[in-house]
Write an enzyme that holds these catalytic residues in place. Sequence first.
Site, PDB file in Angstrom:
ATOM      1  N   ASN A 183       0.810  -1.225   0.000  1.00 35.23           N
ATOM      2  CA  ASN A 183       0.000   0.000   0.000  1.00 35.23           C
ATOM      3  C   ASN A 183       0.842   1.273   0.000  1.00 35.23           C
ATOM      4  OD1 ASN A 183       0.944   0.015   2.635  1.00 35.23           O
ATOM      5  ND2 ASN A 183      -1.073  -0.066   3.594  1.00 35.23           N
ATOM      6  N   LYS A 184       2.169   1.133  -0.057  1.00 37.54           N
ATOM      7  CA  LYS A 184       3.049   2.306  -0.075  1.00 37.54           C
ATOM      8  C   LYS A 184       3.248   2.800  -1.508  1.00 37.54           C
ATOM      9  CE  LYS A 184       3.748   2.077   4.377  1.00 37.54           C
ATOM     10  NZ  LYS A 184       3.057   0.838   4.772  1.00 37.54           N
TER      11      LYS A 184
END
EC number: 2.6.1.102
Length: 374
Positions: A183-184
């Site tokens: 999710n980065k």
Amino acid sequence: MDDFIPVSTPVFEGRERELLAQCIETGWISSEGPFVEALERGMAKRTGRAHGVAMSSGSCALQAAVGALNLHPGDEVIIPSFTIISCAAAVIRSGATPVAVDCDPRTWCMDVDLVRQAVTPRTRAVMPVHIYGLTVDMTRLDVLTAEYGLAMVEDAAEAHGQQCDSHPCGGFGTMSVFSFYPNKLITTGEGGMVLTDDEALAMRLRSMRNLCFEPQRRFVHDELGWNWRMSNVQAAIGVAQLDLLDTFVERKRTMGRRYDALLADIPGLERPLPSTPFADNAYWVYGVVLADEVPLDAVQAMRRLAERGIGTRPFFWPMHEQPVFRRMGLFADTHCPVSERIARRGFYIPSGLGLTEEQQERVAAALREVLVHA
């Protein structure tokens, strides 16, 4: 549900396939491959650091950074209460004691004034954590740590491409840490990195991640290390992602501005600040906090959004309220009312890089419906 909108999905729009194919064609799939060093150099250049040391996860990177400080029992490290458990766990596993402070009610980041109040003769380090797209006031914190002679481990796991006072996040303090979780803004699947300007620290970190093999006698060990190596396959994805970081940051900011416009007139909804005197919001995720007069808490609102096909994620639960730490006798007299409130009334909505404008409109409409009928 076919039309469910997840909180986040990774995006691969660059050279990922090409570089992964190189790994397979050359046989370099382990941590010995060239893309690991390429990613380390790229992240160091991006943050103005001298050295990058890739790790198998952001949590391992935090553990290695804190461990490299050579802390002792009785030493204290000041952390925000409003953060992921990896921060406190790294301090505890190093043998030191975490001291939790509350966050600013509008940025959700560590309150520097409270850090100063928490410094004692036992304090050895401070761990600022940039939260959800805004940053800690790093210039003031730099002054504070220099005044007291404290080390700083900057947790920039959520701050890829972000700046504070025109200085890149990941470039502050003794060491800084990134996560490359899916999710980065830059992902390697799983992975992380420690960055530093100190060559001796970088050498120690490289040894720690590689079982502390002796350079001349590989299987003779003076101390215990870990297998925290990043593979060449993971790093290849990261190198391709790094090429697109500026594009990803701008896309996130465009999403944030669009959510601001879509949600502006919904009563009872506290939205993230678009900027502070020292940073513009990068909107890593778009968090919202329900006002006290809203008769729902975060759990109830998230459940109703899920029924409408909208994915959400709760805010961090405060460190000083974690059952595992309470059983250890930690944080017994700690009170952080801001962290306690936003943990119960805050959550974030879909804000991954692959989110479309139409999906944002659906999310906003569902959130409006939930709050209007609360």
